[in-house]
Design a protein around this motif. Structure first.
Motif, short mmCIF file in Angstrom:
data_model
loop_
_atom_site.label_atom_id
_atom_site.label_comp_id
_atom_site.label_asym_id
_atom_site.label_seq_id
_atom_site.Cartn_x
_atom_site.Cartn_y
_atom_site.Cartn_z
N UNK A 14 0.83 -1.21 0.00
CA UNK A 14 0.00 0.00 0.00
C UNK A 14 0.87 1.26 0.00
N UNK A 15 2.04 1.20 0.65
CA UNK A 15 2.95 2.34 0.65
C UNK A 15 3.52 2.57 -0.74
N UNK A 16 3.89 1.50 -1.43
CA UNK A 16 4.39 1.60 -2.80
C UNK A 16 3.34 2.30 -3.68
N UNK A 17 2.10 1.85 -3.57
CA UNK A 17 1.03 2.42 -4.39
C UNK A 17 0.87 3.91 -4.12
N UNK A 18 0.93 4.32 -2.86
CA UNK A 18 0.78 5.73 -2.51
C UNK A 18 1.94 6.55 -3.06
N UNK A 19 3.15 6.05 -2.87
CA UNK A 19 4.32 6.77 -3.36
C UNK A 19 4.24 7.00 -4.87
N UNK A 20 3.90 5.96 -5.61
CA UNK A 20 3.86 6.06 -7.06
C UNK A 20 2.71 6.94 -7.52
N UNK A 21 1.54 6.78 -6.92
CA UNK A 21 0.36 7.54 -7.35
C UNK A 21 0.55 9.04 -7.14
N UNK A 22 1.20 9.41 -6.05
CA UNK A 22 1.35 10.82 -5.73
C UNK A 22 2.37 11.53 -6.62
N UNK A 23 3.10 10.79 -7.44
CA UNK A 23 4.04 11.45 -8.37
C UNK A 23 3.31 12.03 -9.57
N UNK A 24 2.15 11.45 -9.90
CA UNK A 24 1.45 11.85 -11.11
C UNK A 24 1.98 11.19 -12.36
N UNK A 345 25.25 6.55 -6.61
CA UNK A 345 24.97 7.96 -6.89
C UNK A 345 23.69 8.12 -7.71
N UNK A 346 23.50 7.22 -8.67
CA UNK A 346 22.28 7.27 -9.50
C UNK A 346 21.06 6.99 -8.64
N UNK A 347 21.17 6.01 -7.76
CA UNK A 347 20.05 5.66 -6.89
C UNK A 347 19.70 6.82 -5.96
N UNK A 348 20.70 7.39 -5.31
CA UNK A 348 20.45 8.45 -4.32
C UNK A 348 19.96 9.75 -4.97
N UNK A 349 20.28 9.93 -6.25
CA UNK A 349 19.82 11.12 -6.95
C UNK A 349 18.35 11.02 -7.35
N UNK A 350 17.80 9.82 -7.32
CA UNK A 350 16.41 9.62 -7.67
C UNK A 350 15.48 10.21 -6.60
N UNK A 351 14.29 10.59 -6.98
CA UNK A 351 13.36 11.23 -6.04
C UNK A 351 12.96 10.31 -4.89
N UNK A 352 12.95 9.00 -5.15
CA UNK A 352 12.65 8.05 -4.08
C UNK A 352 13.92 7.66 -3.32
N UNK A 353 15.02 7.56 -4.03
CA UNK A 353 16.29 7.24 -3.40
C UNK A 353 16.71 8.29 -2.39
N UNK A 354 16.22 9.51 -2.55
CA UNK A 354 16.59 10.59 -1.64
C UNK A 354 16.09 10.37 -0.22
#
Length: 367
Positions: A14-24, A345-354
């Protein structure tokens, strides 16, 4: 917008779904066999639900066909069935499993697939492998890679010093199944719950012991390159002794459903947790023995307007980050993809990786 199916409507799904949905950027269908679980999923214009039995392969393939990817947040014993359906539907596959045998089968499926198959996209295995491989690449020759991770209550209040923060099935499985390790250069299996050690971080004392699955595919990747490689789960002191009594003296390792029932009715859940990540790598650089360490703590916080536990943020954040990188073409889009193939570095630069880089705040707001 890309269409995604998330299998499993539990805490992480359910957390995955919320995170993804709220990005648009994603439309998410959350699938589960439990109508009651699906009712707990957030109501959002980009989130839909579907009742499905994973055992019904035809129905599952029908649900997946035409989608961009499926993300499995289901119990580990359903992993292979979902991967097989993803291959048949010709869509990308990501999961959170810590189960070693399931991952081996996913790798075999990926060999014939037309899309990317990326297992073990959580915290451990997952992010921990990305960190360890990043440190390992800084050495000319490796001596040891030691990985330690734990999701712990901030305010322990029982003899186990523990609260349920994620899959009970997953905890039991990693406490029972044999663990891969490299010892004196040889890949071997070591027993779970053994080789206990203690260490301190920020003035807090922890214990750590062998658990299954946390290494992901690193054993295969680093075999022949490192003398010592191991993974241990972090807990507060005293946890391992009590749990070993439950598993061994009371024989509950042979009665997993009984143990699961006991834990889920005796240990409360909490969102007030802390995820401790501790990776130490040693090796030679310019002829000198050198050690480098990554240490981090991730606390619970507010994500997309709702308080989430640290383990929800890190686990869901990891798989969402990998999905983003896949959608952006920053990682391979076909075949078996290992976590250690992803640059830190690529992972941490991502909006979720942050999420892994954020400092602790009592009420942290993360969009």
């Amino acid at each position: 917008m890309k269409d995604i199916v998330v299998i499993g409507a539990g805490k992480i799904g359910s957390t995955i779904a919320r995170m993804l949905a709220h990005t648009g950027d994603y439309r998410v269908c959350v699938a589960d066999r439990s109508a009651e679980q699906l009712q707990q999923v957030e109501k959002h214009e980009a989130i839909s639900t579907a009742i499905i039995d994973i055992a019904d392969g035809k129905a599952l393939v029908g649900l997946l066909t035409g989608k961009f990817a499926v993300l499995s947040a289901a119990p580990f014993h359903l992993t292979v069935a979902i991967a097989e359906a993803a291959a048949e539907a010709e869509i990308h596959y990501l999961d959170l499993t810590e189960d070693v045998e399931s991952t081996r089968q996913v790798k075999a499926i990926a060999a014939q697939a037309k899309t990317a198959f990326i297992p073990q996209c959580g915290l451990a295995p997952g992010f921990i492998s990305i960190v360890a491989n990043d440190l390992a690449k800084r050495f000319e020759t490796l001596e040891s890679v030691r990985m330690r991770v734990g999701a712990l209550p901030q305010y322990p209040s029982n003899a186990l010093n523990y609260n349920l923060t994620w899959s009970t099935d997953g905890v039991i499985n990693e406490y029972i199944e044999p663990c891969e390790a490299i010892v004196e250069g040889s890949l071997i299996e070591v027993p779970a719950m053994e080789e206990r050690e203690e260490f301190s971080l920020d003035g807090v004392t922890y214990e750590a012991f062998n658990t299954s699955g946390g290494l992901g595919t690193l054993c295969e990747t680093l075999k022949g390159k490192v003398r010592t490689l191991n993974y241990k789960t972090i807990r507060y002191p005293g946890h391992a002794a009590i749990f070993k009594a439950l598993l061994n003296d009371l024989g509950l390792r042979h009665r997993r459903e009984v143990l699961k029932d006991i834990l889920e009715n005796a240990l409360p859940t909490t969102t007030q947790d802390v995820v401790v990540i501790f990776v130490t790598v040693s090796g030679f650089r310019e002829g000198r023995l050198v050690q480098e360490t990554y240490a981090n703590k991730v606390y619970s916080g507010v994500v997309a307007g709702r308080m989430q536990s640290g383990i929800q943020i890190t686990t869901a954040g990891s798989i969402c980050a990998v999905l983003d990188l896949l959608a952006e073409g920053k990682i391979a889009t076909k075949g078996f993809v290992r976590q250690e193939d992803i640059a830190l570095d690529t992972f941490l630069a991502n909006r979720f990786g942050r999420y892994y880089a954020q400092k602790h705040e009592t009420e942290r707001a993360a969009s």
